[in-house]
Enzyme design. Structure first.
Site, PDB file in Angstrom:
ATOM      1  N   SER A  64       0.942  -1.174   0.036  1.00  0.00           N
ATOM      2  CA  SER A  64       0.078   0.042   0.135  1.00  0.00           C
ATOM      3  C   SER A  64       0.799   1.130   0.027  1.00  0.00           C
ATOM      4  CB  SER A  64      -0.928  -0.047   1.094  1.00  0.00           C
ATOM      5  OG  SER A  64      -1.853   0.862   1.016  1.00  0.00           O
ATOM      6  N   ARG A  97     -11.775   6.338   8.941  1.00  0.00           N
ATOM      7  CA  ARG A  97     -11.276   4.953   9.134  1.00  0.00           C
ATOM      8  C   ARG A  97     -12.514   3.854   8.779  1.00  0.00           C
ATOM      9  NH1 ARG A  97      -6.299   2.379   9.233  1.00  0.00           N
ATOM     10  NH2 ARG A  97      -6.514   0.796  10.774  1.00  0.00           N
ATOM     11  N   ASP A 147      -8.651  -7.044  -4.264  1.00  0.00           N
ATOM     12  CA  ASP A 147      -8.220  -5.589  -3.819  1.00  0.00           C
ATOM     13  C   ASP A 147      -9.209  -4.651  -4.678  1.00  0.00           C
ATOM     14  OD1 ASP A 147      -7.021  -3.028  -3.136  1.00  0.00           O
ATOM     15  OD2 ASP A 147      -5.136  -3.933  -3.045  1.00  0.00           O
ATOM     16  N   HIS A 183      -7.497  -5.519   0.112  1.00  0.00           N
ATOM     17  CA  HIS A 183      -6.279  -4.787  -0.047  1.00  0.00           C
ATOM     18  C   HIS A 183      -5.296  -5.143   1.305  1.00  0.00           C
ATOM     19  CE1 HIS A 183      -3.658  -1.551  -0.671  1.00  0.00           C
ATOM     20  NE2 HIS A 183      -3.911  -1.069   0.525  1.00  0.00           N
ATOM     21  N   ASP A 184      -5.859  -5.388   2.471  1.00  0.00           N
ATOM     22  CA  ASP A 184      -5.129  -5.629   3.486  1.00  0.00           C
ATOM     23  C   ASP A 184      -4.535  -6.937   3.595  1.00  0.00           C
ATOM     24  OD1 ASP A 184      -4.831  -3.306   4.681  1.00  0.00           O
ATOM     25  OD2 ASP A 184      -6.386  -3.401   6.351  1.00  0.00           O
TER      26      ASP A 184
END
Lengths: 386, 386
Positions: free
Chosen positions: A167, A236, A332, A365-366
């Protein structure tokens, strides 16, 4: 080696960020010699919080720089105090692991503009004695990398064996390759691109607007008074959605209500489990991150463009002399695997030795912070090949 | 036919929603006979704002109900006043068009819970003389459809030739098929699913939190005072991202700055073109939509589940006797084409005549409101086949 660092604690009072015994600090650009940012704005002094793992060998050719993502810090492996939270890539950093500390000297620092010990919007501006807040200058991924280079100079490391990150960390890894093309042999860049997409900019904009619309933000002057909890929490929540995937939400929560047994599904305030999860993730960040820093680091991501300052994007790519390993994640929704793989294709067209693999995971993504087994084999395979 | 409707204007004072000469209103569930919501909560009276286009034939078998999406209203074709904004499917509704008004009698109403003339959170509660606000009961997509059925009963229409809609409109179209399986011959459902995914719930949650975190929201009691502009604007920014796609953002904006020539890209307040566009879209909605309504309609979407109240999702699907045409959009990041196509597969397994086509467009979820040429051929082909 002995490191003579200046130990200072530049965090804004009232902020509750982790701090560790045994932290290292390095300071550069002390007056009257400021650091010139990519924007042309001078800044200094700059404090860099960093950690190292393993031992630098006598030839000084076993150093690997690990670059953290948006809300990360310098603690990538075992924390210096045993009772603290584990490092963000702890399962990958240590003896016999992918980033093998028996073999490599691992360095990780909090980025310029960060809030985990390096100089950023939450740091005190020595000229005023107050936190910079929104008077902090805009910094870029390239600025972060140039500060990292200064840290390595300070540590006596001329060339990196590798740089790696995911990222925003992957953006730094790629920027290392372009800015210092002969100073880094191997680059691992995961779930990132050569320039942030307008979709990525859009999600960052929404997060920034959430913070800046919170009256408690007060134009960034919330230090010592009210704090924009709600705004940072919402920022967040938005970004966590983009760090996960519908597949992972389906697996973990589906359409289950948070209090399934006693729930009245028709009550307005009744929450689905996925909502409670996201709210919790949002709240958690407000206990450990500075809202202005969130604004500046997402802005740095928006400005990420390997080609800036070169005659073209391709001209920039052509600079790199080493080997790049790009990893995309099939689920992602922020950096599509096609975008990551497309960069590998473009780099090869520019004569760069660029490889690409897709990590398959439901976690979105994570995944690079979750799928440690897959990451372990991807990273170690790439690092150990001749 | 003559329609004897009660003309009332139930909108909250100070709200600036479109209103048209020649609008139709129908009222049901007047005291002491309330309408029982799916939740078991009674509500009444309910006003329904609706429009019709074309003529109901003597056999009354040419009626098509068009269901609007989240922020739409009853004006689907040419507006009753020529100086007003065009209807949301105007290029598809008219003589010789896909929804051919020489052939079909088109009906569209503002949903229960809406703010374009039908009873919703912005309407006056006759018991208090004040807007319902957050005292409005939670309504579901099924409740909306049941109210639409009452409208059709009022119009003397026993059976629909078709029902069609996209996104929240598609949810209503599918709910029509399940709730009134013998009352609708053909269903066109675009960019929607049989139950909202946790990803969809998550994005809705973020939008609701944006509104409810705005102090001007005041627990929903903003009528006649401050108005949660910033919150509604941010909610719309978040949802607009999900209604578009990176491909469309790349085509329209790329990484261009809004004021490219005189811009300082390193200034914090400098905006990318995509940011200006989204901010503009957000602001536009605040001039035409009620924030509490946004909360209730997204909640209704979250609760969308064709299987609720049946022994299983499949049991519900098996009820339908007509033909379903599902359309997914290849770049849709809110309702993945695989999800839409997967519902068609599941329906066929349940014995339903379900077809599926993918609309290819860079514009993402909102393509059904943009790609009129493709929509024209998809719709007319389906409606005219025997």
């Amino acid at each position: 080696m002995t490191i003579h660092d200046k130990i200072i604690k530049p965090l804004a009072p009232g902020c509750n960020y982790p701090s560790y015994e045994g932290e290292h600090y390095f300071t550069l650009a002390e007056p009257p010699d400021p650091f010139m940012l990519e924007s042309g704005v001078p800044i200094g002094p700059i404090t860099v919080n960093y950690q190292t793992y393993g031992t630098l060998n006598p030839r000084k050719d076993n150093a690997i720089y690990l670059a953290h993502a948006l809300t990360g810090g310098s603690v990538v492996g075992t924390p210096p105090c045993p009772d603290k939270e584990e490092g963000w890539w702890e399962p990958l950093v240590g003896p016999g692991k992918a980033f093998d500390t028996d073999r490599y000297f691992i360095i990780c620092s909090n980025v310029l503009g960060g809030c985990y010990g390096s100089t950023g919007p939450a740091s005190l501006d020595f000229r005023t004695g107050k936190p910079y807040g929104m008077k902090f200058p805009v910094v870029t991924i390239r600025d972060m990398v140039r500060v990292q280079k200064a840290l390595l100079d300070h540590l006596g490391i001329e060339e990196l064996f590798a740089v790696a990150g995911g990222s925003m960390g992957g953006m730094q890894a790629l920027e290392w390759a372009i800015t210092y093309p002969r100073k880094v042999q191997r680059v691992i860049a995961i779930a990132c691109s050569g320039r942030l997409s307008p979709l990525g900019i859009a999600f960052n904009q929404a997060g920034r607007k959430a913070i800046m619309s919170d009256p408690a933000w007060q134009g960034g002057k919330y230090h010592g008074s009210d704090f924009p909890h709600e705004g940072l929490c919402l920022a967040r929540i938005i970004s966590t959605i983009t760090y996960r995937s519908n597949e992972s939400f389906e697996k973990r929560f589906g359409r289950t209500l948070q209090h399934e047994r006693e729930a009245n599904p028709f009550a307005f305030q009744e929450k689905f489990a996925v909502e409670s999860y996201l709210q919790h993730q949002g709240e958690k960040l407000t206990h450990r991150f500075d809202p202005n820093t969130y604004l500046y680091l997402t802005k740095a991501m928006d400005l990420h463009d390997l080609g800036r300052g070169y005659t073209s994007f391709q001209t920039a790519l052509k600079r790199y002399q080493g080997t790049v390993f790009l990893v995309g994640i099939n689920t992602d929704i922020l950096f599509y695997p096609g975008e990551v793989g497309g960069l590998a294709v473009e780099m090869r067209r520019c004569g760069v030795d660029a490889r690409y693999k897709e990590l398959r995971s439901p976690h979105g993504h994570d995944s690079f912070l979750i799928e440690f087994e897959a990451m372990q084999s991807l990273v170690s395979e790439f690092l150990t090949q001749p």
